[in-house]
Design a protein around this motif. Structure first.
Motif, PDB file in Angstrom:
ATOM      1  N   THR A 257       0.720  -1.325   0.081  1.00  0.00           N
ATOM      2  CA  THR A 257      -0.070  -0.004   0.062  1.00  0.00           C
ATOM      3  C   THR A 257       0.877   1.013  -0.123  1.00  0.00           C
ATOM      4  O   THR A 257       0.696   2.087  -0.654  1.00  0.00           O
ATOM      5  N   LEU A 258       1.786   1.320   1.010  1.00  0.00           N
ATOM      6  CA  LEU A 258       2.789   2.307   0.964  1.00  0.00           C
ATOM      7  C   LEU A 258       3.426   2.715  -0.295  1.00  0.00           C
ATOM      8  O   LEU A 258       3.792   3.565  -0.781  1.00  0.00           O
ATOM      9  N   THR A 259       4.088   1.366  -1.081  1.00  0.00           N
ATOM     10  CA  THR A 259       4.424   1.423  -2.098  1.00  0.00           C
ATOM     11  C   THR A 259       3.660   2.220  -3.314  1.00  0.00           C
ATOM     12  O   THR A 259       4.119   3.186  -4.078  1.00  0.00           O
ATOM     13  N   ASN A 260       2.336   1.853  -3.437  1.00  0.00           N
ATOM     14  CA  ASN A 260       1.587   2.215  -4.281  1.00  0.00           C
ATOM     15  C   ASN A 260       1.332   3.921  -3.997  1.00  0.00           C
ATOM     16  O   ASN A 260       1.254   4.592  -5.125  1.00  0.00           O
ATOM     17  N   ILE A 261       1.064   4.078  -2.824  1.00  0.00           N
ATOM     18  CA  ILE A 261       0.952   5.456  -2.477  1.00  0.00           C
ATOM     19  C   ILE A 261       2.321   6.391  -2.835  1.00  0.00           C
ATOM     20  O   ILE A 261       2.105   7.523  -3.431  1.00  0.00           O
ATOM     21  N   ALA A 262       3.485   5.673  -2.813  1.00  0.00           N
ATOM     22  CA  ALA A 262       4.620   6.555  -3.011  1.00  0.00           C
ATOM     23  C   ALA A 262       4.526   6.783  -4.589  1.00  0.00           C
ATOM     24  O   ALA A 262       4.850   7.777  -5.032  1.00  0.00           O
ATOM     25  N   ALA A 263       4.287   5.812  -5.388  1.00  0.00           N
ATOM     26  CA  ALA A 263       4.117   5.843  -6.832  1.00  0.00           C
ATOM     27  C   ALA A 263       3.146   6.891  -7.352  1.00  0.00           C
ATOM     28  O   ALA A 263       3.308   7.581  -8.052  1.00  0.00           O
ATOM     29  N   ILE A 264       1.911   7.200  -6.735  1.00  0.00           N
ATOM     30  CA  ILE A 264       0.967   7.648  -6.757  1.00  0.00           C
ATOM     31  C   ILE A 264       1.373   9.305  -6.576  1.00  0.00           C
ATOM     32  O   ILE A 264       1.038  10.183  -7.161  1.00  0.00           O
ATOM     33  N   TYR A 265       2.015   9.294  -5.400  1.00  0.00           N
ATOM     34  CA  TYR A 265       2.384  10.620  -5.039  1.00  0.00           C
ATOM     35  C   TYR A 265       3.347  11.303  -6.139  1.00  0.00           C
ATOM     36  O   TYR A 265       3.265  12.497  -6.501  1.00  0.00           O
ATOM     37  N   LEU A 266       4.289  10.353  -6.459  1.00  0.00           N
ATOM     38  CA  LEU A 266       5.327  10.900  -7.381  1.00  0.00           C
ATOM     39  C   LEU A 266       4.716  11.371  -8.703  1.00  0.00           C
ATOM     40  O   LEU A 266       5.007  12.503  -9.331  1.00  0.00           O
ATOM     41  N   GLN A 267       3.661  10.591  -9.229  1.00  0.00           N
ATOM     42  CA  GLN A 267       2.962  10.709 -10.531  1.00  0.00           C
ATOM     43  C   GLN A 267       2.123  12.116 -10.344  1.00  0.00           C
ATOM     44  O   GLN A 267       1.881  12.825 -11.454  1.00  0.00           O
ATOM     45  N   THR A 268       1.443  12.238  -9.154  1.00  0.00           N
ATOM     46  CA  THR A 268       0.605  13.257  -9.120  1.00  0.00           C
ATOM     47  C   THR A 268       1.385  14.506  -9.125  1.00  0.00           C
ATOM     48  O   THR A 268       1.116  15.459  -9.722  1.00  0.00           O
ATOM     49  N   LEU A 269       2.488  14.440  -8.335  1.00  0.00           N
ATOM     50  CA  LEU A 269       3.609  15.764  -8.264  1.00  0.00           C
ATOM     51  C   LEU A 269       3.911  15.802  -9.751  1.00  0.00           C
ATOM     52  O   LEU A 269       3.838  17.335 -10.309  1.00  0.00           O
ATOM     53  N   ALA A 270       4.393  15.022 -10.591  1.00  0.00           N
ATOM     54  CA  ALA A 270       4.595  15.331 -11.884  1.00  0.00           C
ATOM     55  C   ALA A 270       3.558  15.641 -12.732  1.00  0.00           C
ATOM     56  O   ALA A 270       3.650  16.790 -13.604  1.00  0.00           O
ATOM     57  N   LYS A 271       2.456  15.190 -12.670  1.00  0.00           N
ATOM     58  CA  LYS A 271       1.386  15.531 -13.164  1.00  0.00           C
ATOM     59  C   LYS A 271       0.936  17.136 -13.088  1.00  0.00           C
ATOM     60  O   LYS A 271       0.502  17.903 -13.955  1.00  0.00           O
ATOM     61  N   SER A 272       1.051  17.344 -11.760  1.00  0.00           N
ATOM     62  CA  SER A 272       0.746  18.618 -11.418  1.00  0.00           C
ATOM     63  C   SER A 272       1.472  19.796 -11.897  1.00  0.00           C
ATOM     64  O   SER A 272       1.125  20.854 -12.528  1.00  0.00           O
ATOM     65  N   ALA A 273       2.975  19.204 -11.672  1.00  0.00           N
ATOM     66  CA  ALA A 273       3.904  20.235 -12.237  1.00  0.00           C
ATOM     67  C   ALA A 273       3.761  20.255 -13.877  1.00  0.00           C
ATOM     68  O   ALA A 273       3.879  21.621 -14.404  1.00  0.00           O
ATOM     69  N   SER A 274       3.460  19.280 -14.723  1.00  0.00           N
ATOM     70  CA  SER A 274       3.489  19.432 -16.278  1.00  0.00           C
ATOM     71  C   SER A 274       2.289  20.307 -16.472  1.00  0.00           C
ATOM     72  O   SER A 274       2.195  20.869 -17.445  1.00  0.00           O
ATOM     73  N   ALA A 275       1.142  20.292 -15.610  1.00  0.00           N
ATOM     74  CA  ALA A 275       0.029  20.916 -15.917  1.00  0.00           C
ATOM     75  C   ALA A 275       0.292  22.399 -15.634  1.00  0.00           C
ATOM     76  O   ALA A 275      -0.320  23.258 -16.446  1.00  0.00           O
ATOM     77  N   TYR A 276       0.840  22.795 -14.839  1.00  0.00           N
ATOM     78  CA  TYR A 276       1.284  24.256 -14.609  1.00  0.00           C
ATOM     79  C   TYR A 276       2.229  24.645 -15.749  1.00  0.00           C
ATOM     80  O   TYR A 276       2.002  25.824 -16.125  1.00  0.00           O
ATOM     81  N   ALA A 277       3.069  23.962 -16.046  1.00  0.00           N
ATOM     82  CA  ALA A 277       3.662  24.135 -17.091  1.00  0.00           C
ATOM     83  C   ALA A 277       3.101  24.504 -18.633  1.00  0.00           C
ATOM     84  O   ALA A 277       3.271  25.301 -19.158  1.00  0.00           O
ATOM     85  N   THR A 278       2.003  23.400 -18.592  1.00  0.00           N
ATOM     86  CA  THR A 278       1.166  23.645 -19.780  1.00  0.00           C
ATOM     87  C   THR A 278       0.512  24.886 -19.868  1.00  0.00           C
ATOM     88  O   THR A 278       0.254  25.617 -21.015  1.00  0.00           O
ATOM     89  N   SER A 279      -0.157  25.306 -18.641  1.00  0.00           N
ATOM     90  CA  SER A 279      -0.773  26.315 -18.731  1.00  0.00           C
ATOM     91  C   SER A 279      -0.340  27.585 -18.661  1.00  0.00           C
ATOM     92  O   SER A 279      -0.751  28.724 -19.057  1.00  0.00           O
TER      93      SER A 279
END
Lengths: 285, 136
Positions: free
Chosen positions: A49-71
């Motif tokens: 579970t913690l591993t999944n959350i780590a992966a999701i956290y990383l991907q959410t961080l990346a998605k959010s950053a790329s969304a800011y860059a795109t905007s």
């Protein structure tokens, strides 16, 4: 002993998909972090579970950053996008200075927290060297990398992802190819078919067709045992270079059938031999 | 006037501290390997040629996981101390610090993640209960 076998088991049981590969690596990293915190062990479900959350956290961080860059009209993310993303993710928990609108971005408490974390935490490098999956890169060039395939590969207009050309022996001019005596008989059907001149070959094909589909099927099934050709056809001679020495096969190869001195092509003899195999053997004896 | 100067100086110090920190990340090896972070970043559409930002993402994730794990460890210790208070003889057995789902779910609830045990059917009503309450 026990954890070793466990890890081995987890490596073996599921199919090796890329997601599983990354998941396993994340699991090792997360368990290293847990160990550094002070845990002595973990339940499998909790660690996963913690591993999944780590992966999701990383991907959410990346998605959010790329969304800011795109905007902002950029494709590459920069530090500011990343800090925005970090603040977004930290806003659930809350961070000091979040309410201050005029707080400059580079002085965000999230970044300062990370700086403090890096200073206070010991550096724990990843436990194992990651095996690089080079097989995929190597499989893009053809596996049977002979000179012909390489010559085609070097041509820049052919995309690299295209499959390699078939083996040159399947389409190259066959008079240039060299045979060993041992494989000569085995490959008699295919090789001699292509060895002949084109007109006689076409003639053969016609004759084969006249025999019928059943016979040709039988030929394929019998393969090396010889083929049934029409009884009458033109004499064929062909030259081959074996070890620099030229061999004229129609003359040199005198088996039991052409013992009488009559020049008959080897192929013809051999094909007859297929149907009269027993007789030939008796004569040889 | 002097106040604004001070803040600008402080801002300048912070900026230089941040750039120093980013430069120090070049030498720092996060627990989460670069290749893995790059894989997840590429999967999410994050493009950046700068290694320092990739390291920053790795460090941020590491910090997040470490915080959650620390919370879970505190939960674990608190639960065990409660057990020890009741049953002395259980002390040796439960002394081991093991990451369990219940501690983790409590720790994750604080960061906004709701994790629950998978529901299952038990033979007796006390099977799936908390060991602390079961012992009573």
């Amino acid at each position: 002993m026990d954890p070793k076998s466990k890890t081995l088991k987890t490596f073996e049981t599921p199919p090796a998909s890329p997601s599983h590969f990354s998941f396993t690596i994340t699991k090792v990293a997360v368990s290293q972090i847990c160990q550094s915190i002070g845990f002595k062990g973990s339940k499998t479900s909790a660690l996963e579970t913690l591993t999944n959350i780590a992966a999701i956290y990383l991907q959410t961080l990346a998605k959010s950053a790329s969304a800011y860059a795109t905007s902002s009209g950029r494709t590459d993310s920069n530090l500011f996008d990343l800090i925005y993303a970090l603040e977004d993710l930290a806003s659930v928990h809350g961070y000091p200075g979040a309410s201050n609108v005029n707080n400059p971005l580079l002085r965000s408490a999230t970044v300062i927290d990370i700086m403090n974390f890096v200073e206070s935490t010991d550096e724990i490098p990843f436990a194992k060297p990651i095996p690089h999956d080079n097989t995929q890169k190597e499989s893009i060039p053809p596996k049977n990398c002979n000179e012909f395939g390489r010559a085609f590969e070097q041509r820049s207009h052919i995309p690299r992802w295209l499959p390699p050309f078939p083996d040159p022996s399947t389409y190259e001019i066959c008079s240039k190819t060299r045979f060993h005596k041992s494989i000569r008989r085995e490959n008699s059907l295919k090789i001699f078919g292509s060895l002949r001149n084109s007109d006689t070959f076409a003639q053969d094909i016609e004759q084969n067709d006249s025999i019928g589909g059943r016979a040709s099927c039988e030929e394929e099934e019998r393969g090396s045992c010889g083929m049934e050709l029409a009884a009458e056809r033109a004499r064929v001679r062909f030259k081959m270079c074996v070890g620099g020495e030229e061999i004229v096969m129609g003359v040199d190869l005198r088996n039991g059938v052409c013992r009488g001195g009559k020049r008959v092509s080897w192929d013809n003899n051999y094909s007859r031999m297929g149907e009269q195999e027993g007789e030939v053997k008796r004569r040889r004896l | 006037m002097s106040h604004s100067q001070q803040t600008s100086e402080g801002r300048h110090d912070d900026d230089s501290a941040l750039s120093d920190f980013l430069a120090s990340l070049m030498d720092y090896t996060p627990t989460i390997p670069d290749e893995l972070v790059e894989h997840y970043l590429a999967k999410s559409g994050f493009q950046c040629p700068d290694v320092r930002l990739i390291r920053l993402v790795a460090v941020a994730t590491q910090k997040f996981i470490a915080e959650v794990a620390t919370d879970a460890l505190q939960q674990c210790k608190a639960r065990q101390s409660a057990v020890v208070k009741d049953k002395r003889d259980k002390q040796q057995k439960d002394k081991r610090l093991i990451l369990t789902m219940e501690d983790l779910s409590k720790a994750l609830r604080e960061v906004g993640v709701n994790v629950k045990h998978q529901e299952y059917f038990a033979d007796s009503p006390s099977t799936g209960m908390d060991p602390a309450s079961r012992d009573e």
